[in-house]
Design a protein around this motif. Structure first.
Motif, PDB file in Angstrom:
ATOM      1  N   VAL A  13      36.613  41.233  31.180  1.00  8.02           N
ATOM      2  CA  VAL A  13      36.242  39.821  31.184  1.00  8.02           C
ATOM      3  C   VAL A  13      35.064  39.629  32.134  1.00  8.02           C
ATOM      4  O   VAL A  13      35.065  40.120  33.264  1.00  8.02           O
ATOM      5  CB  VAL A  13      37.431  38.949  31.650  1.00  8.02           C
ATOM      6  N   GLY A  14      34.043  38.929  31.655  1.00  7.34           N
ATOM      7  CA  GLY A  14      32.855  38.730  32.470  1.00  7.34           C
ATOM      8  C   GLY A  14      31.788  39.778  32.237  1.00  7.34           C
ATOM      9  O   GLY A  14      30.672  39.657  32.733  1.00  7.34           O
TER      10      GLY A  14
ATOM     11  N   GLY B 227      32.799  39.033  39.094  1.00  2.90           N
ATOM     12  CA  GLY B 227      32.602  39.432  40.489  1.00  2.90           C
ATOM     13  C   GLY B 227      33.617  38.861  41.450  1.00  2.90           C
ATOM     14  O   GLY B 227      33.500  39.051  42.659  1.00  2.90           O
ATOM     15  N   ASN B 228      34.649  38.177  40.917  1.00  7.09           N
ATOM     16  CA  ASN B 228      35.627  37.503  41.780  1.00  7.09           C
ATOM     17  C   ASN B 228      37.047  38.050  41.618  1.00  7.09           C
ATOM     18  O   ASN B 228      38.010  37.382  41.971  1.00  7.09           O
ATOM     19  CB  ASN B 228      35.640  35.997  41.480  1.00  7.09           C
ATOM     20  N   GLY B 229      37.179  39.265  41.105  1.00  5.42           N
ATOM     21  CA  GLY B 229      38.513  39.835  40.923  1.00  5.42           C
ATOM     22  C   GLY B 229      38.424  41.263  40.415  1.00  5.42           C
ATOM     23  O   GLY B 229      37.336  41.843  40.314  1.00  5.42           O
TER      24      GLY B 229
ATOM     25  N   ASP C 203      28.791  28.712  33.804  1.00  2.00           N
ATOM     26  CA  ASP C 203      29.670  29.428  32.864  1.00  2.00           C
ATOM     27  C   ASP C 203      29.919  30.874  33.258  1.00  2.00           C
ATOM     28  O   ASP C 203      30.902  31.491  32.813  1.00  2.00           O
ATOM     29  CB  ASP C 203      29.068  29.395  31.448  1.00  2.00           C
ATOM     30  N   THR C 204      29.046  31.439  34.081  1.00  2.00           N
ATOM     31  CA  THR C 204      29.187  32.859  34.431  1.00  2.00           C
ATOM     32  C   THR C 204      29.243  33.112  35.926  1.00  2.00           C
ATOM     33  O   THR C 204      29.410  34.257  36.348  1.00  2.00           O
ATOM     34  CB  THR C 204      28.009  33.669  33.850  1.00  2.00           C
ATOM     35  N   PHE C 205      29.110  32.067  36.731  1.00  2.00           N
ATOM     36  CA  PHE C 205      29.090  32.261  38.185  1.00  2.00           C
ATOM     37  C   PHE C 205      29.853  31.144  38.877  1.00  2.00           C
ATOM     38  O   PHE C 205      29.772  29.980  38.487  1.00  2.00           O
ATOM     39  CB  PHE C 205      27.648  32.293  38.707  1.00  2.00           C
ATOM     40  N   SER C 206      30.603  31.523  39.905  1.00  2.00           N
ATOM     41  CA  SER C 206      31.344  30.538  40.697  1.00  2.00           C
ATOM     42  C   SER C 206      31.392  31.004  42.145  1.00  2.00           C
ATOM     43  O   SER C 206      31.689  32.168  42.417  1.00  2.00           O
ATOM     44  CB  SER C 206      32.770  30.369  40.161  1.00  2.00           C
ATOM     45  N   LEU C 207      31.064  30.104  43.063  1.00  2.00           N
ATOM     46  CA  LEU C 207      31.159  30.394  44.493  1.00  2.00           C
ATOM     47  C   LEU C 207      32.108  29.393  45.132  1.00  2.00           C
ATOM     48  O   LEU C 207      31.819  28.199  45.187  1.00  2.00           O
ATOM     49  CB  LEU C 207      29.781  30.311  45.171  1.00  2.00           C
TER      50      LEU C 207
ATOM     51  N   CYS D 240      42.348  39.794  34.529  1.00  2.00           N
ATOM     52  CA  CYS D 240      41.756  39.752  35.869  1.00  2.00           C
ATOM     53  C   CYS D 240      42.794  39.398  36.926  1.00  2.00           C
ATOM     54  O   CYS D 240      43.581  38.466  36.746  1.00  2.00           O
ATOM     55  CB  CYS D 240      40.636  38.716  35.918  1.00  2.00           C
ATOM     56  N   SER D 241      42.780  40.147  38.018  1.00  2.00           N
ATOM     57  CA  SER D 241      43.535  39.776  39.219  1.00  2.00           C
ATOM     58  C   SER D 241      42.517  39.205  40.193  1.00  2.00           C
ATOM     59  O   SER D 241      41.718  39.944  40.780  1.00  2.00           O
ATOM     60  CB  SER D 241      44.223  41.005  39.828  1.00  2.00           C
ATOM     61  N   CYS D 242      42.532  37.871  40.339  1.00  2.00           N
ATOM     62  CA  CYS D 242      41.479  37.193  41.089  1.00  2.00           C
ATOM     63  C   CYS D 242      41.635  37.374  42.602  1.00  2.00           C
ATOM     64  O   CYS D 242      42.748  37.539  43.105  1.00  2.00           O
ATOM     65  CB  CYS D 242      41.483  35.700  40.769  1.00  2.00           C
ATOM     66  N   GLU D 243      40.515  37.329  43.295  1.00  2.00           N
ATOM     67  CA  GLU D 243      40.539  37.304  44.753  1.00  2.00           C
ATOM     68  C   GLU D 243      41.177  35.994  45.216  1.00  2.00           C
ATOM     69  O   GLU D 243      41.322  35.043  44.444  1.00  2.00           O
ATOM     70  CB  GLU D 243      39.114  37.433  45.307  1.00  2.00           C
ATOM     71  N   ARG D 244      41.514  35.946  46.524  1.00  2.00           N
ATOM     72  CA  ARG D 244      42.293  34.822  47.066  1.00  2.00           C
ATOM     73  C   ARG D 244      41.667  33.464  46.772  1.00  2.00           C
ATOM     74  O   ARG D 244      42.365  32.495  46.488  1.00  2.00           O
ATOM     75  CB  ARG D 244      42.433  35.018  48.576  1.00  2.00           C
ATOM     76  N   ALA D 245      40.351  33.357  46.823  1.00  2.00           N
ATOM     77  CA  ALA D 245      39.686  32.061  46.682  1.00  2.00           C
ATOM     78  C   ALA D 245      39.592  31.595  45.235  1.00  2.00           C
ATOM     79  O   ALA D 245      39.221  30.445  44.980  1.00  2.00           O
ATOM     80  CB  ALA D 245      38.292  32.130  47.302  1.00  2.00           C
TER      81      ALA D 245
END
Length: 359
Positions: free
Chosen positions: A146-147, A155-157, A196-200, A171-176
């Motif tokens: 995925v991604g 990039g978040n998991g 759609d493809t990036f989240s901070l 996906c196993s997401c990071e804590r945030a």
């Protein structure tokens, strides 16, 4: 009604077969991951061995002759065997089994494929044995995570089965982060940037359970231990200021951000509002209030006699006192008796015998 029995048995059989198949698939996924990890460890160790032997030679007396006659050590079978011998620990069954089954592939790569396929892991584990996948892909067909394979889980998991022939790509997401694509923010975090493809996602103020910004005024909901003030900002609740004490007798309350703690009173207090002998609400036994501070009671100076036995003296201690025998006396069977001196001691039998002899 006649077919109820056979139908029921068939349903039970199908259910059992489904569970068995799921069990087999789960074990297969685990085995694929273990196999890939073993293969990766072997190729990693090969690369380490390759670096370790980079500056070595045949070790004989005439290296130039040996390299000219026997071929160069750098590309020799001797060097290959020295590397292969160090690929597995003797205790690793999986590693030694894989090496034993596929050792000939290392010889093929070493003499025929190394120049065209310099990446041993890719050639051996991915393309030849097909037990691993390229980074960012998973499963039997090495599908993209995925991604996308360049940025799994955006990039978040971590992608389940990433780099192996196993897993299902979830996906196993990071804590945030949370959600199927790891693009949504978890509670306690908010989006600084999102498409759609990036989240901070960045952490909320410590007082917020959920928020839309970085300050305590951006809270959508306050955490436990915090409450909204007149300016709609989340502020700390001072549990220690409540009418009913939140701590038990003999303890005092210390407020902390979002919570509180209870600490023991000074030993001179039976109850208190804070640390030290000047914060007592009541003094402990053996202590008295002296201008707002609990101080030791000197029982020995009181008018009533506290040590009543003959030849006893009173010694004051913190919070109490003790009775000891006066000088020249010692305690025997709970009584103070005079300590015998040398002159009062009875004559020994030897001294008495000498005296009779002189007579």
């Amino acid at each position: 009604m006649l077919f109820a029995g056979p139908k029921l048995r068939l349903l039970r059989l199908l259910s059992s077969l489904t569970l068995l198949w799921l069990f087999i698939l789960t074990d297969a996924k685990k085995d694929l991951k273990i196999t890939c990890n073993t293969c990766r460890k072997i190729t990693d160790n090969f690369n380490k061995g390759f670096d370790r032997t980079a500056n070595q030679n045949f070790g004989g007396g005439n290296t130039a002759w040996e390299e000219r006659t026997l071929s160069k050590y750098e590309t020799s079978e001797i060097r290959l065997m020295e590397i292969v011998e160090e690929l597995c620990d003797s205790s690793s069954f999986e590693c030694n089994q894989m090496l034993e089954e596929h050792e000939e592939h290392f010889e093929t790569w070493w003499f025929k494929k190394k120049t065209k396929h310099p990446d041993l892991h890719k050639w051996f584990c991915i393309e030849t044995l097909k037990v691993c996948c390229p980074k960012g892909t998973f499963g039997p067909d090495c599908n993209a995570c995925v991604g996308g394979s360049e940025k799994p889980c955006h990039g978040n998991g971590e992608c389940d089965g990433d780099g192996t022939r196993g897993g299902d790509g979830t996906c196993s997401c990071e804590r945030a982060y949370k959600g199927t694509f790891c693009l949504d923010c978890s509670d306690g975090y908010f989006n600084v940037e999102r498409n759609d493809t990036f989240s901070l996602c960045t952490e909320c103020h410590t007082s917020c359970k959920t928020c839309n910004g970085a300050t305590n005024q951006d809270c959508d909901e306050c955490k436990d231990g915090w409450e909204e003030d007149d300016q709609e900002a989340c502020v700390d609740v001072d549990e220690c200021s409540k009418d009913s004490s939140v701590c038990k007798e003999g303890e005092y309350c210390v407020n902390t951000e979002g919570s509180f703690s209870c600490k023991d009173c000074d030993k001179v207090c039976s109850d208190c509002t804070g640390p030290g002998p000047d914060q007592c609400q009541a003094c402990a036994a053996g202590y008295q209030d002296t201008e707002g501070t609990c101080t030791d009671v000197d029982e020995c100076s009181q008018s009533e006699v506290v040590c009543t036995k003959e030849h006893q003296e009173c010694v004051n201690t913190k919070g109490s006192y003790t009775c000891v025998c006066s000088s020249g006396y010692e305690k025997r069977e709970d009584e103070c008796v005079q300590t015998p001196t040398q002159a009062e001691e009875p004559e020994s039998s030897e001294t008495s015998a000498d005296a009779h002899a002189e007579l």
